[in-house]
Design a protein around this motif. Sequence first.
Motif, short mmCIF file in Angstrom:
data_model
loop_
_atom_site.label_atom_id
_atom_site.label_comp_id
_atom_site.label_asym_id
_atom_site.label_seq_id
_atom_site.Cartn_x
_atom_site.Cartn_y
_atom_site.Cartn_z
N CYS A 1 -6.99 1.59 3.29
CA CYS A 1 -6.73 0.47 2.38
C CYS A 1 -5.78 -0.54 3.02
N HIS B 1 -2.36 1.51 -4.67
CA HIS B 1 -1.48 2.66 -4.90
C HIS B 1 -2.26 3.94 -4.61
N ALA B 2 -2.18 4.38 -3.35
CA ALA B 2 -2.94 5.55 -2.91
C ALA B 2 -2.09 6.81 -2.81
N VAL C 1 0.87 -1.18 0.00
CA VAL C 1 0.00 0.00 0.00
C VAL C 1 0.90 1.22 0.00
N THR C 2 0.79 2.05 -1.03
CA THR C 2 1.54 3.30 -1.06
C THR C 2 0.67 4.40 -0.46
N GLY D 1 -5.16 5.84 2.16
CA GLY D 1 -4.12 4.82 2.07
C GLY D 1 -4.09 3.93 3.30
N GLY E 1 0.38 4.71 2.55
CA GLY E 1 -0.35 3.90 3.52
C GLY E 1 -0.32 4.41 4.95
N ASP F 1 5.37 4.85 2.44
CA ASP F 1 5.01 6.25 2.63
C ASP F 1 6.29 7.07 2.61
#
Length: 279
Positions: free
Chosen positions: A18, A86-87, A7-8, A15, A10, A33
């Motif tokens: 997610c 990918h947030a 998870v980016t 993020g 995150g 992050d």
Amino acid sequence: MNTVGIVTGGGRGMGYACAQRVAGLVDELLLVDRDAATANAARDVLAAENPGVTVESVALDITDAQGLAHLAERIGELGELRAVAHAAGISPSMGDWRDIFTVDLIGTALLAQALRPLAVSGTATVCFASMAPLLDPTPPDPAALAILDDPLDPRFLDRLREVLGPVVEKPGVAYGWAKRGVHRFVEQEAVRLGPSGARICSVSPGMIDTPQGRQEAAEQPSIAALIERTPLGRTGIADEVADVVAFALSDRASFLNGTDLLVDGGVMAAVRVAGRSTK
């Protein structure tokens, strides 16, 4: 073999929401992050909440190609890539037009390029886009779209500026074009990934109540108007977007591929209906 999730962005907001869900899909979770302290704090909470999952924090700027290569190497060491949310991204108030394109579109392409060799049957990715390009009623310039489809071209930003002119330097305009690029990139990537059996989609949130969303609303009066036009009569919350992402990453969505998922409370429907009624 252990399954790995990424998870980016995150460490906070959508993020982090997610990441809470991806933790339930994998054995190993990499929380990416650019803010190390934020990533570490989120890692500690997620590890405590998910004792059966190994959670690692990775301090990384999503535009760092070398860092992304190291991330891909780490995934290979841990197991098989299963889920990517990918947030990571920035909004119009967080940078100039070049920053916005670099983080939101070029960063997306760089991440996909780094992870593509790891894609296998069952790998699923969701990239965060936006409803912003959907709000623009003007048909996009085909010449600009052709440039938009090659975000890793070394002259990408200069070529786009040459075609679109100075208007693209407005952060809101740049943001809409960058997220349009994400929509189109996901379609192309779905075709590239097809032979491996991997999937990719995008998600386009509407008015979501997050710190970043509140910052944008404070600086852009038009956002308040969109909230008022939302048929559900409220903003969304991060968990509502994350639940859609979780479904798209799950095996239950195994035939969902190359498309965008609009999570906006119906505001785009309201805009389109209003547009038809004025014609």
